[in-house]
Design an enzyme around this catalytic site. Structure first.
Site, PDB file in Angstrom:
ATOM      1  N   SER A  96      50.098 -12.814  68.773  1.00 49.78           N
ATOM      2  CA  SER A  96      51.419 -12.424  68.400  1.00 49.78           C
ATOM      3  C   SER A  96      52.462 -13.742  68.510  1.00 49.78           C
ATOM      4  O   SER A  96      52.452 -14.805  67.788  1.00 49.78           O
ATOM      5  CB  SER A  96      51.999 -11.123  68.943  1.00 49.78           C
ATOM      6  OG  SER A  96      53.384 -10.886  68.449  1.00 49.78           O
ATOM      7  N   HIS A 121      49.842 -11.359  63.631  1.00 50.02           N
ATOM      8  CA  HIS A 121      50.236 -10.174  62.800  1.00 50.02           C
ATOM      9  C   HIS A 121      51.666 -10.193  62.607  1.00 50.02           C
ATOM     10  O   HIS A 121      52.402 -11.041  62.972  1.00 50.02           O
ATOM     11  CB  HIS A 121      49.721  -8.784  63.604  1.00 50.02           C
ATOM     12  CG  HIS A 121      50.714  -8.764  65.110  1.00 50.02           C
ATOM     13  ND1 HIS A 121      50.389  -7.789  66.051  1.00 50.02           N
ATOM     14  CD2 HIS A 121      51.423  -9.477  65.531  1.00 50.02           C
ATOM     15  CE1 HIS A 121      51.189  -7.896  66.995  1.00 50.02           C
ATOM     16  NE2 HIS A 121      51.902  -9.055  66.667  1.00 50.02           N
TER      17      HIS A 121
END
Length: 196
Positions: A96, A121
């Site tokens: 992330s 993501h």
């Protein structure tokens, strides 16, 4: 509990916590969730080492599941602001927001250990219960802007197109060290400590 290192000096014994001792060698540990206190500590260390000697590289070891976008971008902006090159070494995982930080190291000096993982993501956001429709629309627009900002950084850091990064970040996308190297987020997989 933080380990203590004891060194012999001409004045006798001197003890340090392990992180202070690593800082003497220009090593910063970025571990755990990215949040404001952790980011402030990393930023302070980056600024200190740059002020101490901006001609020497700083080594940022990364093992994080990600976290706060604003805290992470503050670290990235500081890495880009200082004169010293920041080498990034991923151990464990950079997921992330961690991928944005780790891939923002100096080009040619972004490393990963062989069994570490990367994960990209789209950013997550939400509104608490009882939120008005207008506030929800504002939050959704902000989330889209944030996603665009992060994907732009990831595209620049990897050499991939914005469209590819956007598609690849649609859902959790885990990558091995070799896949991360092929994608362009890192420059080398390190089997042993060969940093200069």
């Amino acid at each position: 509990m933080i380990p203590v290192v004891i060194e012999q000096t001409s004045r006798g014994e001197r003890s340090y916590d392990i992180y202070s001792r690593l800082l003497k060698d220009r090593i910063i540990m970025l571990t755990g969730p990215v949040e404001d206190n952790m980011a402030n500590s990393v930023i302070a260390q980056l600024l200190f080492l740059d002020a101490q000697d901006s001609t020497k590289d700083i080594y940022l070891y990364v093992n994080t599941p990600g976290g706060s976008v604003s805290a992470g971008l503050a670290i990235v902006d500081t890495m880009n602001f200082i004169k010293a090159d920041v080498q990034t070494i991923v151990m464990g995982m950079a997921a992330s927001m961690g991928t944005v930080i780790a891939s923002s190291g100096a080009k040619g000096k972004r490393f990963m250990l062989p069994n570490a993982e990367y994960m990209i993501h789209q950013p997550m956001g939400g509104t608490g219960g009882g939120t008005q429709q207008t506030d929800m629309a504002i939050a959704a627009e902000h989330l889209l802007k944030t996603r665009n900002t992060l994907e732009k950084i990831l595209a620049e850091n990897s050499g991939q197109s914005m469209e590819k990064v956007h598609a690849d970040a649609e859902r959790d996308n885990w990558m091995s060290a070799h896949e991360t190297l092929e994608y362009g987020f890192i420059d080398e997989i390190m089997a042993n400590n060969s940093l200069n």
